[in-house]
Design an enzyme around this catalytic site. Structure first.
Site, short mmCIF file in Angstrom:
data_model
loop_
_atom_site.label_atom_id
_atom_site.label_comp_id
_atom_site.label_asym_id
_atom_site.label_seq_id
_atom_site.Cartn_x
_atom_site.Cartn_y
_atom_site.Cartn_z
N HIS A 93 36.53 22.92 -27.83
CA HIS A 93 36.98 22.51 -29.16
C HIS A 93 37.71 21.18 -29.03
O HIS A 93 38.60 21.05 -28.20
CB HIS A 93 37.91 23.57 -29.76
CG HIS A 93 38.69 23.08 -30.94
ND1 HIS A 93 38.09 22.59 -32.08
CD2 HIS A 93 40.03 22.98 -31.15
CE1 HIS A 93 39.02 22.22 -32.94
NE2 HIS A 93 40.21 22.43 -32.40
N HIS A 95 39.15 17.36 -31.14
CA HIS A 95 39.44 16.63 -32.37
C HIS A 95 38.78 15.26 -32.23
O HIS A 95 39.46 14.24 -32.16
CB HIS A 95 40.95 16.49 -32.59
CG HIS A 95 41.66 17.79 -32.79
ND1 HIS A 95 43.02 17.88 -32.99
CD2 HIS A 95 41.20 19.08 -32.84
CE1 HIS A 95 43.37 19.15 -33.14
NE2 HIS A 95 42.28 19.89 -33.05
N TYR A 120 17.64 15.29 -28.50
CA TYR A 120 18.70 15.88 -27.66
C TYR A 120 19.81 16.52 -28.47
O TYR A 120 20.46 17.45 -28.01
CB TYR A 120 19.21 14.86 -26.63
CG TYR A 120 18.21 14.74 -25.52
CD1 TYR A 120 18.19 15.66 -24.48
CD2 TYR A 120 17.21 13.77 -25.57
CE1 TYR A 120 17.23 15.60 -23.49
CE2 TYR A 120 16.24 13.70 -24.59
CZ TYR A 120 16.25 14.62 -23.54
OH TYR A 120 15.29 14.57 -22.58
ZN LIG Z 1 42.04 21.94 -33.17
#
Ligand SMILES: [Zn+2]
Length: 225
Positions: A93, A95, A120
């Protein structure tokens, strides 16, 4: 792979992602599913650029902390995606700027956040779902991810960032990078009337490489030539 090698791998990929500006400050987190049913997870308030292998959080199968620092507060994102994607071994995860930017555009389809721009992207990230904005820590975001019923290995959280599963840490990292680069391409080409892959070209990729794309599941057996 031994647990100490896995810890080192998390630190190595974390540093690489951080150094390339793919997640700033102490944002972003990585988790990895262990053979005993537990997890290795990056700690809370830790920069991915400066992880210490010995301080990575180790959780048991019930999610209890066994050793290391307190795990990331964003762990519900990870568990929700693991629950719905049985084959997932690792989740990243971030940002990352372009993927976050993409989530704020008005035209984004929540069931296919990016058009089929490159082979891809489809081969590594598949199609990408967009879930609505939730305040950080709101448990409802996990329900939104579960609501996708495991069809997507890559999910964008509106105004927040991507959550991407892979069958290895390397696969999850590569898929996240592919998603970020594709979001960047989309922003570069927005309003320039670019040529995306045609439905035939997408179908060719799906059949040649055995891709499981949610949109193709709905149309199995039909030719959209
Ligand atoms: Zn986050």
């Amino acid at each position: 792979m031994s647990k100490s090698r896995l810890r080192e791998e998390i630190c190595r990929y974390g540093r690489s992602l951080f150094e390339r500006g793919l997640t700033p400050g102490s944002s972003g987190n990585i988790s990895l599913r262990l053979d005993d049913g537990g997890w290795l997870v990056t700690p809370t308030n830790a920069s991915l650029g400066f992880l210490d292998p010995a301080r990575i959080s180790r959780l048991d199968a019930e999610g209890r902390l066994v050793s290391g620092d307190k795990p990331t507060k964003e762990i519900p994102l990870h568990t929700a995606l693991y629950e719905s994607r049985g084959s997932a071994r690792a989740i990243v995860h971030l940002h990352s700027t372009h993927a976050v930017a993409l989530t704020m555009l008005p035209e984004i389809d929540p069931r296919a956040a990016l058009p089929p721009m490159t082979p891809y992207y489809l081969m590594r990230a598949g199609e990408t779902a967009l879930v609505p904005y939730y305040r950080p820590g709101d448990p409802a975001v996990a329900d939104a991810i579960r609501g996708l019923a495991g069809k997507y290995s890559s999910v964008l959280l509106a105004n927040h960032g991507p959550v991407v599963a892979g069958d290895s840490l390397e696969a999850a990292v590569f898929a996240t990078e592919e998603l970020e680069e594709t979001a960047k391409l989309y922003l570069l080409l927005r309003n320039l009337n670019p040529r995306y892959l045609t439905p035939n070209q997408v179908t060719d990729l799906v059949t040649t490489f055995g891709l499981e794309l949610p949109s193709h599941h709905d149309h199995e057996g039909h030719d959209h030539g």
